[in-house]
Scaffold this motif. Structure first.
Motif, PDB file in Angstrom:
ATOM      1  N   PHE A 134       8.876  13.419  -9.295  1.00 30.74           N
ATOM      2  CA  PHE A 134       9.052  12.087  -9.141  1.00 30.74           C
ATOM      3  C   PHE A 134       8.322  11.521  -8.166  1.00 30.74           C
ATOM      4  O   PHE A 134       8.291  11.970  -7.152  1.00 30.74           O
ATOM      5  CB  PHE A 134      10.547  12.063  -8.945  1.00 30.74           C
ATOM      6  N   ASN A 135       7.731  10.301  -8.798  1.00 31.81           N
ATOM      7  CA  ASN A 135       6.872   9.401  -7.782  1.00 31.81           C
ATOM      8  C   ASN A 135       7.456   8.109  -7.970  1.00 31.81           C
ATOM      9  O   ASN A 135       8.045   7.672  -9.089  1.00 31.81           O
ATOM     10  CB  ASN A 135       5.760   9.253  -8.280  1.00 31.81           C
ATOM     11  N   VAL A 136       7.409   7.123  -6.880  1.00 32.37           N
ATOM     12  CA  VAL A 136       7.299   5.657  -6.803  1.00 32.37           C
ATOM     13  C   VAL A 136       6.283   5.049  -7.045  1.00 32.37           C
ATOM     14  O   VAL A 136       5.341   5.328  -5.996  1.00 32.37           O
ATOM     15  CB  VAL A 136       8.402   5.460  -5.564  1.00 32.37           C
ATOM     16  N   VAL A 137       6.146   4.103  -7.899  1.00 30.09           N
ATOM     17  CA  VAL A 137       4.685   3.448  -8.083  1.00 30.09           C
ATOM     18  C   VAL A 137       4.818   2.543  -6.924  1.00 30.09           C
ATOM     19  O   VAL A 137       5.826   1.961  -6.739  1.00 30.09           O
ATOM     20  CB  VAL A 137       5.013   2.989  -9.519  1.00 30.09           C
ATOM     21  N   THR A 138       3.778   1.981  -6.310  1.00 32.94           N
ATOM     22  CA  THR A 138       3.532   0.953  -5.205  1.00 32.94           C
ATOM     23  C   THR A 138       2.531   0.219  -5.811  1.00 32.94           C
ATOM     24  O   THR A 138       1.705   0.256  -6.538  1.00 32.94           O
ATOM     25  CB  THR A 138       3.238   1.832  -4.078  1.00 32.94           C
ATOM     26  N   GLY A 139       2.208  -1.018  -4.867  1.00 33.86           N
ATOM     27  CA  GLY A 139       1.343  -1.754  -4.857  1.00 33.86           C
ATOM     28  C   GLY A 139       1.278  -2.879  -6.063  1.00 33.86           C
ATOM     29  O   GLY A 139       2.385  -2.991  -6.727  1.00 33.86           O
ATOM     30  N   GLU A 140       0.208  -3.468  -6.480  1.00 34.81           N
ATOM     31  CA  GLU A 140       0.126  -4.557  -7.472  1.00 34.81           C
ATOM     32  C   GLU A 140      -0.138  -3.668  -8.829  1.00 34.81           C
ATOM     33  O   GLU A 140      -0.673  -2.675  -9.054  1.00 34.81           O
ATOM     34  CB  GLU A 140      -1.048  -5.294  -7.139  1.00 34.81           C
ATOM     35  N   PRO A 141       0.131  -4.341  -9.873  1.00 33.46           N
ATOM     36  CA  PRO A 141      -0.229  -3.677 -11.377  1.00 33.46           C
ATOM     37  C   PRO A 141      -1.592  -3.668 -11.433  1.00 33.46           C
ATOM     38  O   PRO A 141      -2.639  -4.348 -10.995  1.00 33.46           O
ATOM     39  CB  PRO A 141       0.266  -5.119 -12.326  1.00 33.46           C
ATOM     40  N   GLY A 142      -1.825  -2.373 -12.023  1.00 33.23           N
ATOM     41  CA  GLY A 142      -3.298  -1.935 -12.169  1.00 33.23           C
ATOM     42  C   GLY A 142      -3.891  -1.305 -11.161  1.00 33.23           C
ATOM     43  O   GLY A 142      -4.942  -0.433 -11.118  1.00 33.23           O
ATOM     44  N   ASN A 143      -2.893  -1.022  -9.618  1.00 32.81           N
ATOM     45  CA  ASN A 143      -3.749  -0.186  -8.621  1.00 32.81           C
ATOM     46  C   ASN A 143      -3.621   1.341  -8.816  1.00 32.81           C
ATOM     47  O   ASN A 143      -4.506   1.803  -8.285  1.00 32.81           O
ATOM     48  CB  ASN A 143      -2.809  -0.480  -7.486  1.00 32.81           C
ATOM     49  N   GLY A 144      -2.882   1.598  -9.524  1.00 31.70           N
ATOM     50  CA  GLY A 144      -2.590   3.201  -9.754  1.00 31.70           C
ATOM     51  C   GLY A 144      -2.225   3.870  -8.637  1.00 31.70           C
ATOM     52  O   GLY A 144      -2.743   5.120  -8.475  1.00 31.70           O
ATOM     53  N   GLN A 145      -1.302   3.141  -7.789  1.00 30.73           N
ATOM     54  CA  GLN A 145      -0.886   3.966  -6.579  1.00 30.73           C
ATOM     55  C   GLN A 145       0.593   4.645  -6.791  1.00 30.73           C
ATOM     56  O   GLN A 145       1.356   3.640  -7.564  1.00 30.73           O
ATOM     57  CB  GLN A 145      -0.733   2.809  -5.224  1.00 30.73           C
ATOM     58  N   ALA A 146       0.853   5.561  -5.958  1.00 29.25           N
ATOM     59  CA  ALA A 146       2.287   6.048  -6.061  1.00 29.25           C
ATOM     60  C   ALA A 146       2.588   6.846  -4.989  1.00 29.25           C
ATOM     61  O   ALA A 146       1.702   7.593  -4.259  1.00 29.25           O
ATOM     62  CB  ALA A 146       2.471   6.853  -7.465  1.00 29.25           C
ATOM     63  N   VAL A 147       3.769   6.947  -4.589  1.00 32.60           N
ATOM     64  CA  VAL A 147       4.403   8.008  -3.618  1.00 32.60           C
ATOM     65  C   VAL A 147       5.182   9.163  -4.206  1.00 32.60           C
ATOM     66  O   VAL A 147       6.134   8.659  -5.199  1.00 32.60           O
ATOM     67  CB  VAL A 147       5.431   7.207  -2.443  1.00 32.60           C
TER      68      VAL A 147
ATOM     69  N   MET B  71       1.664   4.971 -13.590  1.00 33.80           N
ATOM     70  CA  MET B  71       1.241   4.796 -12.276  1.00 33.80           C
ATOM     71  C   MET B  71       0.556   3.338 -11.960  1.00 33.80           C
ATOM     72  O   MET B  71       0.262   2.988 -10.912  1.00 33.80           O
ATOM     73  CB  MET B  71       0.212   5.836 -11.916  1.00 33.80           C
ATOM     74  N   PHE B  72       0.317   2.786 -13.262  1.00 33.71           N
ATOM     75  CA  PHE B  72      -0.541   1.598 -13.155  1.00 33.71           C
ATOM     76  C   PHE B  72       0.260   0.420 -13.336  1.00 33.71           C
ATOM     77  O   PHE B  72      -0.215  -0.691 -13.528  1.00 33.71           O
ATOM     78  CB  PHE B  72      -1.783   1.560 -14.133  1.00 33.71           C
ATOM     79  N   LEU B  73       1.420   0.650 -13.554  1.00 39.73           N
ATOM     80  CA  LEU B  73       2.602  -0.419 -13.346  1.00 39.73           C
ATOM     81  C   LEU B  73       2.648  -1.126 -11.901  1.00 39.73           C
ATOM     82  O   LEU B  73       2.050  -0.699 -11.121  1.00 39.73           O
ATOM     83  CB  LEU B  73       3.950  -0.058 -13.702  1.00 39.73           C
ATOM     84  N   GLU B  74       3.419  -1.970 -11.909  1.00 40.74           N
ATOM     85  CA  GLU B  74       3.694  -2.726 -10.563  1.00 40.74           C
ATOM     86  C   GLU B  74       4.582  -1.975  -9.568  1.00 40.74           C
ATOM     87  O   GLU B  74       5.359  -1.121 -10.228  1.00 40.74           O
ATOM     88  CB  GLU B  74       4.270  -4.064 -10.517  1.00 40.74           C
ATOM     89  N   GLY B  75       4.497  -2.024  -8.380  1.00 45.69           N
ATOM     90  CA  GLY B  75       5.280  -1.358  -7.393  1.00 45.69           C
ATOM     91  C   GLY B  75       6.924  -1.486  -7.962  1.00 45.69           C
ATOM     92  O   GLY B  75       7.370  -2.515  -7.975  1.00 45.69           O
TER      93      GLY B  75
ATOM     94  N   ASP C  38       0.836  -1.193  -0.131  1.00 43.58           N
ATOM     95  CA  ASP C  38      -0.111  -0.139  -0.079  1.00 43.58           C
ATOM     96  C   ASP C  38       0.823   1.250  -0.119  1.00 43.58           C
ATOM     97  O   ASP C  38       1.869   1.264   0.734  1.00 43.58           O
ATOM     98  CB  ASP C  38      -0.838  -0.053   1.316  1.00 43.58           C
ATOM     99  N   ALA C  39       0.484   2.274  -0.758  1.00 44.39           N
ATOM    100  CA  ALA C  39       1.277   3.643  -1.015  1.00 44.39           C
ATOM    101  C   ALA C  39       1.482   4.128   0.397  1.00 44.39           C
ATOM    102  O   ALA C  39       2.607   4.928   0.568  1.00 44.39           O
ATOM    103  CB  ALA C  39       0.605   4.290  -2.165  1.00 44.39           C
ATOM    104  N   ARG C  40       0.678   4.160   1.158  1.00 48.09           N
ATOM    105  CA  ARG C  40       0.742   4.732   2.640  1.00 48.09           C
ATOM    106  C   ARG C  40       1.654   4.024   3.426  1.00 48.09           C
ATOM    107  O   ARG C  40       2.619   4.817   4.109  1.00 48.09           O
ATOM    108  CB  ARG C  40      -0.534   4.679   3.418  1.00 48.09           C
ATOM    109  N   LEU C  41       1.947   2.704   3.485  1.00 48.17           N
ATOM    110  CA  LEU C  41       3.084   2.188   4.185  1.00 48.17           C
ATOM    111  C   LEU C  41       4.191   2.505   3.513  1.00 48.17           C
ATOM    112  O   LEU C  41       5.440   2.739   4.184  1.00 48.17           O
ATOM    113  CB  LEU C  41       2.807   0.590   4.135  1.00 48.17           C
ATOM    114  N   VAL C  42       4.407   2.436   2.197  1.00 45.47           N
ATOM    115  CA  VAL C  42       5.559   2.674   1.409  1.00 45.47           C
ATOM    116  C   VAL C  42       6.208   4.178   1.698  1.00 45.47           C
ATOM    117  O   VAL C  42       7.216   4.492   1.962  1.00 45.47           O
ATOM    118  CB  VAL C  42       5.380   2.369   0.000  1.00 45.47           C
ATOM    119  N   ALA C  43       5.212   5.160   1.631  1.00 44.89           N
ATOM    120  CA  ALA C  43       5.380   6.546   1.869  1.00 44.89           C
ATOM    121  C   ALA C  43       6.217   6.667   3.333  1.00 44.89           C
ATOM    122  O   ALA C  43       7.198   7.423   3.266  1.00 44.89           O
ATOM    123  CB  ALA C  43       4.289   7.327   1.742  1.00 44.89           C
TER     124      ALA C  43
END
Length: 190
Positions: A84-97, A65-69, A12-17
């Motif tokens: 600059f962002n770091v993509v997080t989570g699973e493919p398709g989630n659309g999460q980033a930090v 953003m929709f790639l894998e973490g 989850d992007a919140r944990l990674v952030a």
DNA sequence: CCTGCGATATTCT
DNA sequence: GAATATCGCAGGC
């Protein structure tokens, strides 16, 4: 040279952030290393996060953003700046930090050269904003969708995690939707 | 110290 | 047409 691995990013992007505080963001070009300690981050989730670029699904800009973490997502904002962002989570989630600030560690001379006179006058301004750190580190749109685990020019090293009592969580900056979420993390300044 | 403004790509309305 | 995950500079106090 040690790097954070895909297992770190595929959460989850919140944990990674939160966990990216104290890590070292590094770029290398023409044999010159520039690096800084990550001291401010923000998490952006997928469709349910009305402040996220991914809230309406994939577009040409936000596709990475929709790639894998573990991949980079670099976007152009206000017609002027790259962030600059770091993509997080699973493919398709659309999460980033979003990486919002770093403290320069290596290659300060190069960073000052890239940033110009404003930063030279006050070195605290070298990389204390998302549009500034991309310039300081030489991060370019060609690095969009780069794999941070294998790319030769940009990666993140483990550094030293910041303990909970040194971390503060506050609302994200520059947004008007979803302001109730405390998804911005900073190392307490001292 | 502070406030206002211009820059102008990308996307949505 | 309007909003936006920003920044540096000018000008006022």
């Amino acid at each position: 040279m040690q790097r954070l691995l895909h297992t770190f990013y595929r959460r989850d992007a919140r944990l990674v952030a939160r966990d990216l505080l104290g890590r070292i963001l590094v770029t290398s070009s023409e044999g010159i290393r520039t690096a800084g300690r990550i001291v401010e981050t923000e998490a952006y989730l997928g469709e349910q996060d009305l402040a996220s670029h991914s809230r309406h699904g994939p577009t040409p800009r936000n596709a990475a953003m929709f790639l894998e973490g573990g991949y980079a997502y670099i976007y152009f904002i206000y017609g002027v700046h790259y962030c600059f962002n770091v993509v997080t989570g699973e493919p398709g989630n659309g999460q980033a930090v979003l990486i919002r600030a770093i403290e320069p560690l290596d290659g300060v001379e190069s960073m000052l050269r890239r940033r110009g006179p404003a930063a030279a006058r006050n070195q605290r301004l070298i990389a204390d904003g998302p549009g500034k750190l991309t310039v300081a580190l030489g991060i370019t749109p060609e690095m969009n969708a780069a794999d941070l685990v294998t790319h030769p020019g940009i990666w993140i090293e483990p550094g030293s995690p910041v303990p909970d009592d040194q971390v503060v969580a506050t609302p994200r900056i520059g947004i008007k939707r979803s302001v109730e979420n405390l998804w911005r993390w900073q190392e307490r300044r001292g």
